[in-house]
Design a protein around this motif. Structure first.
Motif, mmCIF file in Angstrom:
data_model
loop_
_atom_site.group_PDB
_atom_site.id
_atom_site.type_symbol
_atom_site.label_atom_id
_atom_site.label_comp_id
_atom_site.label_asym_id
_atom_site.label_seq_id
_atom_site.Cartn_x
_atom_site.Cartn_y
_atom_site.Cartn_z
ATOM 1 N N ALA A 228 0.837 -1.204 0.000
ATOM 2 C CA ALA A 228 0.000 0.000 0.000
ATOM 3 C C ALA A 228 0.869 1.250 0.000
ATOM 4 C CB ALA A 228 -0.905 -0.002 1.216
ATOM 5 N N THR A 229 0.390 2.251 -0.675
ATOM 6 C CA THR A 229 1.070 3.538 -0.699
ATOM 7 C C THR A 229 0.577 4.368 0.482
ATOM 8 O OG1 THR A 229 1.090 3.446 -3.107
ATOM 9 C CG2 THR A 229 1.481 5.584 -2.099
ATOM 10 N N PRO A 230 1.495 4.956 1.258
ATOM 11 C CA PRO A 230 1.036 5.778 2.375
ATOM 12 C C PRO A 230 0.173 6.939 1.874
ATOM 13 C CG PRO A 230 3.409 5.430 2.488
ATOM 14 C CD PRO A 230 2.943 4.904 1.168
ATOM 15 N N CYS A 231 -0.935 7.148 2.504
ATOM 16 C CA CYS A 231 -1.797 8.280 2.180
ATOM 17 C C CYS A 231 -2.555 8.645 3.444
ATOM 18 C CB CYS A 231 -2.734 7.961 1.028
ATOM 19 S SG CYS A 231 -3.947 6.707 1.402
ATOM 20 N N LEU A 232 -3.147 9.827 3.457
ATOM 21 C CA LEU A 232 -3.838 10.286 4.654
ATOM 22 C C LEU A 232 -4.975 9.362 5.065
ATOM 23 C CD1 LEU A 232 -3.863 14.143 4.068
ATOM 24 C CD2 LEU A 232 -2.335 12.797 5.521
ATOM 25 N N GLU A 233 -5.699 8.817 4.095
ATOM 26 C CA GLU A 233 -6.814 7.917 4.401
ATOM 27 C C GLU A 233 -6.317 6.657 5.115
ATOM 28 O OE1 GLU A 233 -9.101 6.941 0.955
ATOM 29 O OE2 GLU A 233 -10.490 5.691 2.072
ATOM 30 N N LEU A 234 -5.236 6.091 4.639
ATOM 31 C CA LEU A 234 -4.682 4.891 5.264
ATOM 32 C C LEU A 234 -4.120 5.205 6.647
ATOM 33 C CD1 LEU A 234 -3.932 1.925 5.189
ATOM 34 C CD2 LEU A 234 -1.860 2.541 3.916
ATOM 35 N N ILE A 235 -3.402 6.303 6.774
ATOM 36 C CA ILE A 235 -2.851 6.695 8.076
ATOM 37 C C ILE A 235 -3.968 6.889 9.096
ATOM 38 C CG2 ILE A 235 -1.634 8.549 9.296
ATOM 39 C CD1 ILE A 235 0.020 8.869 6.635
ATOM 40 N N ASP A 236 -5.028 7.569 8.697
ATOM 41 C CA ASP A 236 -6.173 7.789 9.580
ATOM 42 C C ASP A 236 -6.813 6.466 9.986
ATOM 43 O OD1 ASP A 236 -8.124 9.521 10.915
ATOM 44 O OD2 ASP A 236 -9.514 8.811 9.371
ATOM 45 N N ALA A 237 -6.980 5.554 9.029
ATOM 46 C CA ALA A 237 -7.587 4.252 9.325
ATOM 47 C C ALA A 237 -6.719 3.451 10.291
ATOM 48 C CB ALA A 237 -7.811 3.471 8.034
ATOM 49 N N LEU A 238 -5.410 3.500 10.120
ATOM 50 C CA LEU A 238 -4.511 2.786 11.026
ATOM 51 C C LEU A 238 -4.579 3.367 12.437
ATOM 52 C CD1 LEU A 238 -1.466 2.343 8.635
ATOM 53 C CD2 LEU A 238 -2.883 0.501 9.593
ATOM 54 N N ARG A 239 -4.643 4.670 12.525
ATOM 55 C CA ARG A 239 -4.752 5.312 13.853
ATOM 56 C C ARG A 239 -6.067 4.950 14.535
ATOM 57 N NH1 ARG A 239 -2.105 11.060 12.103
ATOM 58 N NH2 ARG A 239 0.046 10.441 12.480
ATOM 59 N N LYS A 240 -7.163 4.990 13.784
ATOM 60 C CA LYS A 240 -8.466 4.639 14.357
ATOM 61 C C LYS A 240 -8.490 3.187 14.803
ATOM 62 C CE LYS A 240 -11.240 8.062 11.923
ATOM 63 N NZ LYS A 240 -12.179 8.317 10.821
ATOM 64 N N THR A 241 -7.876 2.307 14.013
ATOM 65 C CA THR A 241 -7.820 0.889 14.372
ATOM 66 C C THR A 241 -7.007 0.682 15.636
ATOM 67 O OG1 THR A 241 -8.026 0.266 12.045
ATOM 68 C CG2 THR A 241 -7.189 -1.416 13.546
ATOM 69 N N ALA A 242 -5.858 1.331 15.733
ATOM 70 C CA ALA A 242 -5.016 1.212 16.928
ATOM 71 C C ALA A 242 -5.765 1.704 18.162
ATOM 72 C CB ALA A 242 -3.728 2.001 16.735
ATOM 73 N N GLU A 243 -6.472 2.819 18.023
ATOM 74 C CA GLU A 243 -7.245 3.351 19.146
ATOM 75 C C GLU A 243 -8.362 2.386 19.555
ATOM 76 O OE1 GLU A 243 -10.144 7.143 20.140
ATOM 77 O OE2 GLU A 243 -8.642 7.350 18.565
ATOM 78 N N LYS A 244 -9.024 1.832 18.558
ATOM 79 C CA LYS A 244 -10.107 0.870 18.803
ATOM 80 C C LYS A 244 -9.579 -0.350 19.570
ATOM 81 C CE LYS A 244 -13.138 -1.911 16.026
ATOM 82 N NZ LYS A 244 -13.281 -2.561 14.785
ATOM 83 N N LEU A 245 -8.441 -0.880 19.133
ATOM 84 C CA LEU A 245 -7.848 -2.041 19.804
ATOM 85 C C LEU A 245 -7.373 -1.676 21.205
ATOM 86 C CD1 LEU A 245 -5.935 -3.564 16.770
ATOM 87 C CD2 LEU A 245 -7.801 -4.651 18.040
ATOM 88 N N GLN A 246 -6.795 -0.496 21.344
ATOM 89 C CA GLN A 246 -6.325 -0.053 22.655
ATOM 90 C C GLN A 246 -7.484 0.098 23.632
ATOM 91 O OE1 GLN A 246 -4.297 3.777 22.619
ATOM 92 N NE2 GLN A 246 -2.788 2.964 24.062
ATOM 93 N N ASN A 247 -8.665 0.426 23.107
ATOM 94 C CA ASN A 247 -9.847 0.603 23.955
ATOM 95 C C ASN A 247 -10.630 -0.687 24.174
ATOM 96 O OD1 ASN A 247 -9.413 3.332 24.431
ATOM 97 N ND2 ASN A 247 -10.464 3.936 22.563
ATOM 98 N N GLY A 248 -10.053 -1.837 23.770
ATOM 99 C CA GLY A 248 -10.657 -3.119 24.109
ATOM 100 C C GLY A 248 -11.484 -3.799 23.040
ATOM 101 N N ALA A 249 -11.357 -3.382 21.777
ATOM 102 C CA ALA A 249 -12.089 -4.056 20.697
ATOM 103 C C ALA A 249 -11.704 -5.535 20.670
ATOM 104 C CB ALA A 249 -11.763 -3.410 19.355
ATOM 105 N N PRO A 250 -12.640 -6.413 20.296
ATOM 106 C CA PRO A 250 -12.319 -7.845 20.214
ATOM 107 C C PRO A 250 -11.134 -8.092 19.289
ATOM 108 C CG PRO A 250 -14.676 -7.493 19.969
ATOM 109 C CD PRO A 250 -14.033 -6.138 19.941
ATOM 110 N N TYR A 251 -10.221 -8.954 19.737
ATOM 111 C CA TYR A 251 -9.044 -9.307 18.942
ATOM 112 C C TYR A 251 -8.809 -10.801 19.044
ATOM 113 C CZ TYR A 251 -4.403 -9.911 17.164
ATOM 114 O OH TYR A 251 -3.339 -10.356 16.420
ATOM 115 N N ALA A 252 -8.633 -11.440 17.898
ATOM 116 C CA ALA A 252 -8.228 -12.849 17.834
ATOM 117 C C ALA A 252 -7.382 -12.998 16.581
ATOM 118 C CB ALA A 252 -9.437 -13.765 17.783
ATOM 119 N N GLY A 253 -6.116 -13.285 16.768
ATOM 120 C CA GLY A 253 -5.179 -13.361 15.648
ATOM 121 C C GLY A 253 -5.573 -14.344 14.565
#
Length: 80
Positions: free
Chosen positions: A2-27
């Motif tokens: 993937a090419t870095p872009c603002l949309e991808l950076i924003d999505a990665l940040r939102k995902t990290a925040e979601k996981l940090q706040n306890g979103a379900p995770y199973a590898g």
């Protein structure tokens, strides 16, 4: 890759925040692994919907993405 872009950076940040706040995770679950959580943010699909799509094809995320690239919104994640 993937090419870095603002949309991808924003999505990665939102995902990290979601996981940090306890979103379900199973590898080992396509709907709640790292990619699954990222797809939830990007596509607004639920973990169950992502899992359903994943189970209609074979392989890991690379193969599933290639199979569904034209029909699922995940193309925005991969080819941003």
């Amino acid at each position: 890759m993937a090419t870095p872009c603002l949309e991808l950076i924003d999505a990665l940040r939102k995902t990290a925040e979601k996981l940090q706040n306890g979103a379900p995770y199973a590898g080992g679950n396509h709907g709640t692994c790292n990619c699954g959580n990222l797809l939830q943010v990007v596509t607004k699909l639920s973990k169950e919907e992502i899992l359903t799509y994943a189970h209609t094809g074979f392989g890991e995320w690379a193969e599933l993405a290639e199979e569904y690239i034209a029909t699922l919104p995940m193309y925005r994640l991969i080819y941003c």
